[in-house]
Enzyme design. Structure first.
Site, mmCIF file in Angstrom:
data_model
loop_
_atom_site.group_PDB
_atom_site.id
_atom_site.type_symbol
_atom_site.label_atom_id
_atom_site.label_comp_id
_atom_site.label_asym_id
_atom_site.label_seq_id
_atom_site.Cartn_x
_atom_site.Cartn_y
_atom_site.Cartn_z
ATOM 1 N N GLU A 40 0.845 -1.194 0.000
ATOM 2 C CA GLU A 40 0.000 0.000 0.000
ATOM 3 C C GLU A 40 0.883 1.249 0.000
ATOM 4 O O GLU A 40 1.993 1.236 0.526
ATOM 5 C CB GLU A 40 -0.892 -0.014 1.248
ATOM 6 C CG GLU A 40 -1.886 1.139 1.325
ATOM 7 C CD GLU A 40 -2.776 1.087 2.549
ATOM 8 O OE1 GLU A 40 -3.846 1.706 2.524
ATOM 9 O OE2 GLU A 40 -2.404 0.423 3.542
ATOM 10 N N LYS A 114 -9.493 1.664 -2.864
ATOM 11 C CA LYS A 114 -9.773 1.086 -1.541
ATOM 12 C C LYS A 114 -11.162 1.501 -1.062
ATOM 13 O O LYS A 114 -11.492 2.699 -1.014
ATOM 14 C CB LYS A 114 -8.698 1.562 -0.566
ATOM 15 C CG LYS A 114 -8.799 1.014 0.846
ATOM 16 C CD LYS A 114 -7.638 1.552 1.677
ATOM 17 C CE LYS A 114 -7.647 1.044 3.095
ATOM 18 N NZ LYS A 114 -6.508 1.599 3.882
ATOM 19 N N CYS A 155 -5.409 -3.331 2.415
ATOM 20 C CA CYS A 155 -5.233 -3.115 3.853
ATOM 21 C C CYS A 155 -6.505 -3.293 4.683
ATOM 22 O O CYS A 155 -6.936 -4.413 4.937
ATOM 23 C CB CYS A 155 -4.601 -1.748 4.081
ATOM 24 S SG CYS A 155 -3.762 -1.589 5.683
#
Length: 277
Positions: A40, A114, A155
């Site tokens: 990330e 995300k 994540c």
């Protein structure tokens, strides 16, 4: 297919970070990796919105994206850029946290923004409000490769198992979870969450991570957990990169996905139900 997970310790300077990333990518390719994955925020890790406004660029101008696409084409490899922090044209000025899958010609095969924002209070001294600086994505993403269908996530998505089940039911045999995980939550939850997603989905989980204390020119210094990890479709930890930058290699076996799903075919066992009351 041999995969190479890059574990990075990036700063808040994209121009300084890129050569270090390219060096590890070259190392992974030299050791036979045909699929390389970065963590990330590969381009810039910063807790300062002011600093981000100074150094981040839109996708079309991002030097990390351009440099890594060029490297993928030079080496003829598949490349998962875990995510890049990018400027957008949103009226409120929020950034995108965007993952890219790059093909061996350097083309962008898939983009994923995300979805789940890390808005948490880990302790009185450790608070995050990702949604203040980043706008959430709105769509799950699958991508085709010659070696497997890939489900892209980033994540904090890891805590939302319905996303992974949807990706697996859509055919994903590899789930990518690039991260910059908090040291506190990482020590407590990183490995069990990764193993759970692999077991539930009968899929490989590949999770390249940021590690260590990250140099910054402005704002609060960040630290991340490290321990880039690969987990088999049966839930076995195949590789753990520890807490230092470097390359972790593993060989992917597509038959392992079929074996795990045939032994416990839970993806086909969903039933409708009511409630809870």
């Amino acid at each position: 297919m041999r995969a190479g997970l890059l574990q990075l310790n990036v700063s808040d300077d994209p121009e300084a970070n890129l050569p270090l990333t390219l060096s590890l990518l070259d190392e992974a390719v030299g050791d036979g990796a045909g699929f390389v994955l970065t963590p990330e925020v590969t381009n810039c890790l910063s807790a300062s919105r002011t600093r981000q406004q100074e150094v981040l660029r839109p996708e079309s101008e991002d030097i990390t994206l351009a440099g890594l696409r060029e490297a993928a084409a030079k080496h003829g490899i598949w490349l998962l850029i875990g995510s890049l922090a990018l400027k957008t044209d949103d009226p409120d000025g929020r950034f995108a946290n965007r993952s890219f899958l790059i093909d061996p010609a350097g083309g962008i095969v898939a983009r994923y923004d995300k979805i789940h924002m890390f808005d948490v209070t880990v302790s009185e001294a450790e608070t995050y409000r990702e949604s203040a600086g980043y706008r959430p994505g709105e769509a799950a993403v699958l991508a085709e490769t010659p070696f497997a269908r890939i489900g892209l996530t980033v994540c904090y998505d890891i805590r939302f198992p319905h996303l992974y089940r949807a990706l697996a039911k859509g055919g994903a045999g590899i789930l990518t979870i690039p991260a910059a995980f908090s040291p506190v939550t990482g020590a407590a939850h990183w490995e069990p969450l990764l193993r759970a997603r692999a077991i539930e989905c009968g899929a490989y989980v590949l999770a390249p991570a940021q590690c260590g204390q990250h140099a910054c020119t402005r704002g609060k210094q960040r630290s991340t957990h490290g321990h880039s990890m690969a987990v088999s479709p049966w839930g076995e930890v195949l590789a753990d990169a520890g807490d230092a930058p470097g390359v972790t290699l593993l060989d992917l076996d597509p038959e392992a996905i079929a074996r795990a799903r045939s032994r416990v075919p839970s993806l086909s066992h969903d039933r409708p139900y009511g409630g809870p009351a």
